[in-house]
Design a protein around this motif. Sequence first.
Motif, PDB file in Angstrom:
ATOM      1  N   VAL A  70      -2.606 -18.571   5.959  1.00 45.74           N
ATOM      2  CA  VAL A  70      -1.264 -18.045   6.115  1.00 45.74           C
ATOM      3  C   VAL A  70      -0.551 -18.815   7.243  1.00 45.74           C
ATOM      4  N   ASP A  71       0.754 -19.030   7.066  1.00 47.74           N
ATOM      5  CA  ASP A  71       1.525 -19.746   8.092  1.00 47.74           C
ATOM      6  C   ASP A  71       2.059 -18.736   9.115  1.00 47.74           C
ATOM      7  N   PRO A  72       1.660 -18.859  10.383  1.00 45.55           N
ATOM      8  CA  PRO A  72       2.096 -17.883  11.393  1.00 45.55           C
ATOM      9  C   PRO A  72       3.616 -17.733  11.447  1.00 45.55           C
ATOM     10  N   ALA A  73       4.335 -18.830  11.243  1.00 44.23           N
ATOM     11  CA  ALA A  73       5.798 -18.749  11.274  1.00 44.23           C
ATOM     12  C   ALA A  73       6.298 -17.869  10.127  1.00 44.23           C
ATOM     13  N   ALA A  74       5.642 -17.958   8.983  1.00 43.01           N
ATOM     14  CA  ALA A  74       6.039 -17.121   7.846  1.00 43.01           C
ATOM     15  C   ALA A  74       5.755 -15.656   8.141  1.00 43.01           C
ATOM     16  N   VAL A  75       4.645 -15.386   8.824  1.00 42.91           N
ATOM     17  CA  VAL A  75       4.322 -14.004   9.210  1.00 42.91           C
ATOM     18  C   VAL A  75       5.422 -13.455  10.111  1.00 42.91           C
ATOM     19  N   ALA A  76       5.816 -14.277  11.108  1.00 43.14           N
ATOM     20  CA  ALA A  76       6.867 -13.846  12.037  1.00 43.14           C
ATOM     21  C   ALA A  76       8.170 -13.590  11.287  1.00 43.14           C
ATOM     22  N   ALA A  77       8.481 -14.464  10.325  1.00 48.06           N
ATOM     23  CA  ALA A  77       9.738 -14.314   9.579  1.00 48.06           C
ATOM     24  C   ALA A  77       9.743 -13.016   8.775  1.00 48.06           C
ATOM     25  N   VAL A  78       8.626 -12.726   8.115  1.00 51.34           N
ATOM     26  CA  VAL A  78       8.553 -11.491   7.319  1.00 51.34           C
ATOM     27  C   VAL A  78       8.654 -10.275   8.240  1.00 51.34           C
ATOM     28  N   ALA A  79       7.948 -10.319   9.359  1.00 47.76           N
ATOM     29  CA  ALA A  79       7.997  -9.194  10.303  1.00 47.76           C
ATOM     30  C   ALA A  79       9.430  -8.951  10.775  1.00 47.76           C
ATOM     31  N   ARG A  80      10.147 -10.037  11.080  1.00 46.89           N
ATOM     32  CA  ARG A  80      11.536  -9.877  11.558  1.00 46.89           C
ATOM     33  C   ARG A  80      12.443  -9.351  10.462  1.00 46.89           C
ATOM     34  N   ARG A  81      12.250  -9.872   9.258  1.00 47.85           N
ATOM     35  CA  ARG A  81      13.060  -9.401   8.134  1.00 47.85           C
ATOM     36  C   ARG A  81      12.855  -7.895   7.935  1.00 47.85           C
ATOM     37  N   LEU A  82      11.602  -7.459   7.998  1.00 46.28           N
ATOM     38  CA  LEU A  82      11.313  -6.036   7.806  1.00 46.28           C
ATOM     39  C   LEU A  82      11.993  -5.208   8.900  1.00 46.28           C
ATOM     40  N   ARG A  83      11.851  -5.670  10.136  1.00 45.03           N
ATOM     41  CA  ARG A  83      12.470  -4.905  11.229  1.00 45.03           C
ATOM     42  C   ARG A  83      13.982  -4.886  11.077  1.00 45.03           C
ATOM     43  N   GLY A  84      14.522  -6.020  10.601  1.00 48.87           N
ATOM     44  CA  GLY A  84      15.963  -6.099  10.390  1.00 48.87           C
ATOM     45  C   GLY A  84      16.456  -5.078   9.374  1.00 48.87           C
ATOM     46  N   SER A  85      15.589  -4.693   8.444  1.00 50.79           N
ATOM     47  CA  SER A  85      16.004  -3.718   7.431  1.00 50.79           C
ATOM     48  C   SER A  85      15.527  -2.315   7.799  1.00 50.79           C
ATOM     49  N   GLY A  86      15.213  -2.124   9.080  1.00 50.38           N
ATOM     50  CA  GLY A  86      14.886  -0.770   9.549  1.00 50.38           C
ATOM     51  C   GLY A  86      13.453  -0.347   9.293  1.00 50.38           C
ATOM     52  N   GLN A  87      12.619  -1.289   8.848  1.00 50.63           N
ATOM     53  CA  GLN A  87      11.223  -0.931   8.617  1.00 50.63           C
ATOM     54  C   GLN A  87      10.376  -1.388   9.803  1.00 50.63           C
ATOM     55  N   ARG A  88       9.119  -0.962   9.787  1.00 50.86           N
ATOM     56  CA  ARG A  88       8.258  -1.305  10.908  1.00 50.86           C
ATOM     57  C   ARG A  88       6.997  -2.023  10.427  1.00 50.86           C
ATOM     58  N   PRO A  89       6.909  -3.335  10.628  1.00 49.65           N
ATOM     59  CA  PRO A  89       5.685  -4.046  10.262  1.00 49.65           C
ATOM     60  C   PRO A  89       4.571  -3.625  11.220  1.00 49.65           C
ATOM     61  N   ARG A  90       3.462  -3.140  10.661  1.00 52.52           N
ATOM     62  CA  ARG A  90       2.406  -2.598  11.523  1.00 52.52           C
ATOM     63  C   ARG A  90       1.249  -3.549  11.701  1.00 52.52           C
ATOM     64  N   ALA A  91       0.854  -4.199  10.613  1.00 53.35           N
ATOM     65  CA  ALA A  91      -0.356  -5.011  10.679  1.00 53.35           C
ATOM     66  C   ALA A  91      -0.329  -6.056   9.583  1.00 53.35           C
ATOM     67  N   LEU A  92      -1.088  -7.102   9.797  1.00 52.89           N
ATOM     68  CA  LEU A  92      -1.287  -8.141   8.780  1.00 52.89           C
ATOM     69  C   LEU A  92      -2.751  -8.126   8.376  1.00 52.89           C
ATOM     70  N   TYR A  93      -3.000  -7.989   7.070  1.00 50.06           N
ATOM     71  CA  TYR A  93      -4.369  -8.083   6.553  1.00 50.06           C
ATOM     72  C   TYR A  93      -4.610  -9.499   6.052  1.00 50.06           C
ATOM     73  N   LEU A  94      -5.739 -10.062   6.423  1.00 44.90           N
ATOM     74  CA  LEU A  94      -6.101 -11.368   5.853  1.00 44.90           C
ATOM     75  C   LEU A  94      -7.606 -11.595   5.858  1.00 44.90           C
ATOM     76  N   VAL A  95      -8.032 -12.514   4.985  1.00 46.00           N
ATOM     77  CA  VAL A  95      -9.424 -12.975   4.924  1.00 46.00           C
ATOM     78  C   VAL A  95      -9.379 -14.420   5.408  1.00 46.00           C
ATOM     79  N   PRO A  96      -9.707 -14.666   6.692  1.00 43.37           N
ATOM     80  CA  PRO A  96      -9.456 -15.997   7.253  1.00 43.37           C
ATOM     81  C   PRO A  96     -10.390 -17.081   6.729  1.00 43.37           C
TER      82      PRO A  96
END
Lengths: 437, 437
Positions: free
Chosen positions: A169-195
């Motif tokens: 996963v691209d960390p920048a993409a994770v940050a972008a999704v988290a910000r988008r979610l917060r921007g729409s009033g949601q709360r990103p809580r955690a990221l699940y991954l199999v590294p």
Amino acid sequence: MTALLNEIPAEDLCPALGHPVLSSAAFLNEVSSRYPEAVSLAAGRPYDGFFDPAELGDNLLAYQEHLTEREGLSPGEVTRRLFQYGRTAGHIHDLIAELIANDEGIHVPPESIVVVNGAQEGMLITLRALCNAPGDVLLTTSPAYIGILGAARLLGIKSAAVAEDEDGVDPAAVAAVARRLRGSGQRPRALYLVPDFSNPTGHTLSAERRGALLEVAEEEGLLILEDSPYGFLADPPLPSLKSLDTTGRVIHIGSFAKTCFPGARVGYVVADQVVRHADGSRSTLADQLALIRSMITVNTSSVAQAVIGGILVRARCRLREHNAERIRFYRENLAALLRALDRRLPDDVRHRLGVSWNAPAAGFFVVLRVPFPADENLLTVSARDYGVVWTPMSYFFADGGGSRAMRLSCSSVSAADLEEGARRLALLVLDTAQMRR
Amino acid sequence: MTALLNEIPAEDLCPALGHPVLSSAAFLNEVSSRYPEAVSLAAGRPYDGFFDPAELGDNLLAYQEHLTEREGLSPGEVTRRLFQYGRTAGHIHDLIAELIANDEGIHVPPESIVVVNGAQEGMLITLRALCNAPGDVLLTTSPAYIGILGAARLLGIKSAAVAEDEDGVDPAAVAAVARRLRGSGQRPRALYLVPDFSNPTGHTLSAERRGALLEVAEEEGLLILEDSPYGFLADPPLPSLKSLDTTGRVIHIGSFAKTCFPGARVGYVVADQVVRHADGSRSTLADQLALIRSMITVNTSSVAQAVIGGILVRARCRLREHNAERIRFYRENLAALLRALDRRLPDDVRHRLGVSWNAPAAGFFVVLRVPFPADENLLTVSARDYGVVWTPMSYFFADGGGSRAMRLSCSSVSAADLEEGARRLALLVLDTAQMRR
């Protein structure tokens, strides 16, 4: 009064039941059992050849000896340990703490470990602990392991996908999704991954991205759920995210399904995060997870824990060493599958057809991309007419995607069967691609 | 950048964690472990004396023999059964079908049985299957077993209480609550109850009420969740609700915690109800429950199932006969507790003080009603100064109640300890009642 037989309309039951993430495994099992002669490149289970029923009793005895000689328990205490309701967080937590210190470089107090009924229960209790408000969202890689998607569905938790490439996963993409979610009033809580050698893609999160991902987690206030059932196959291993975690951002979910055996249903969650209560007191997240699990399964079977405990004792809490033969087997199997694909679908053929696959260094899985839908219809044809089964990649996408790819697994069959499976699969691919011209 | 250690505010975690139904067991365990010399009339666990570690291996072998000789499995198939991911609904379902036919008069196809990680998981998956809309309500007896209240809380399912008397729940009261809920736009889905020697009250649903309750279920469109871990102690037994169920109204939740041993974490759900799908196809509720559990724990530990399977094989699927000695022990223990209470708090004393208790014919529990709050403060005093622990009845009420009663358990200690426990308890009661004059 003769009452009619009670029939329950399916629409009155849990809506998650109608979702493909729950029903897909059933379809796969059904196809596999209808065509038992088909070579299975679908099953992600470990190889049978490593299991011997005689060892179960030996492992039980090894654990009992450990309790008596190392922990100094009296015979009565040993009996209680094996037969009674036990500690909610499990009783092999100290052995597991030693194991992950040795094998994963994860140094935590045993009290921050919850032994669970397989990693699946670990995911479920962690999701239940973290995601409760309607706006709470779980981020997952896309594609993702079916178990995490199913657990989120069952609990009615929304998930958001972050695309994965060959370096994970691209960390920048994770940050972008988290910000988008917060921007729409949601709360990103955690990221699940199999590294490591992810299920289903076989991709591994690169060393650079591991550090960057922890920084993103810190900046975005995310927790990371690290699930690494295939990490033991890495040589040399990359550091686990939990071993790099200095600020309590990572919850590590562990499995014995591949390092010991899946039927045990024993896994663990490492959750050393501090929880601050309204009255100012503090506990660990592990304590809270144990409370949740007390209402799900009470605790992990003491017999299953004892068998796994015995394996750990006999392996001196070093499963990488103990599993040297398994590691070699699985790595050679994966190499054999990749070689067979190369031979059956040589360069010129695959370029002409538009077929490709990735080549992980280890793990159980390879993704084969094809120029036609790899759906359940094709799977049925494949099993019936070509004698080979695989998993549609679409199963691993929560909201569509993966329609032209197959997950191939190399774990449960011999090298000879892999060779034959690849031969049959190549025929299916050639025929199907040509038919569509 | 040095990041601060991540602290999670408790109010950001699952709100059920703050509810007494989840935290009460932890308090009880803590008091018990702080005062290990206290006689425990709190623990509802079985008596240690019936457990022998040497039997674990014997039971494993008995099950393996059964697989080879009766089911005709090859060595490879036996290995897979013991070590691999198995059938989601479990692999000892046929033995359980035979057991409940013999012991409970319940005749269902093995395919309608889901083997689960203890009755607790059975409750959780059944609730998840049935209650999904915001207006879906679970009816429970009041007081009720903590496990069902906790599972409902975890899943965010509303529950409604139906009071219980010495003959169990009143079917007319169940109907009244169901109608009241429907009148307010909610949907009563199911009633949970422990019909035999209930936890916590020791009450048993009378024979007359069993028939009437099934009629009410039919009329009100309710399912009944029957959980009967203590029913094996009845002599003679009343018919289980499931054995009386001709229309598919009863889901029977079974436990091996008391008939075999709790550490196994093996239970089962009998769910032969027909589910009608939108496309006109039909399945059983058991199939749907198995799908749900595949996302909770995948399946029940194969080793734990094998040990329980071995016990069933050796008992020829007749646990009532097999457990004759246990049944005698628990019945005698209960009688000893009741006699000791009688002796220590004779008629005149208890009438003067306003103390009373019920006298169940069997089971693990008695309720002692006292003229003062039997709360956690008193429990601490009781453990520290009197050397006896018990369970506050308030733990078993979802929404308050039970403040002046204690649940006394007779299951885990010897008759001599029961005698001593009753003596200490009587002192506590006398002192506390007199102090308050």
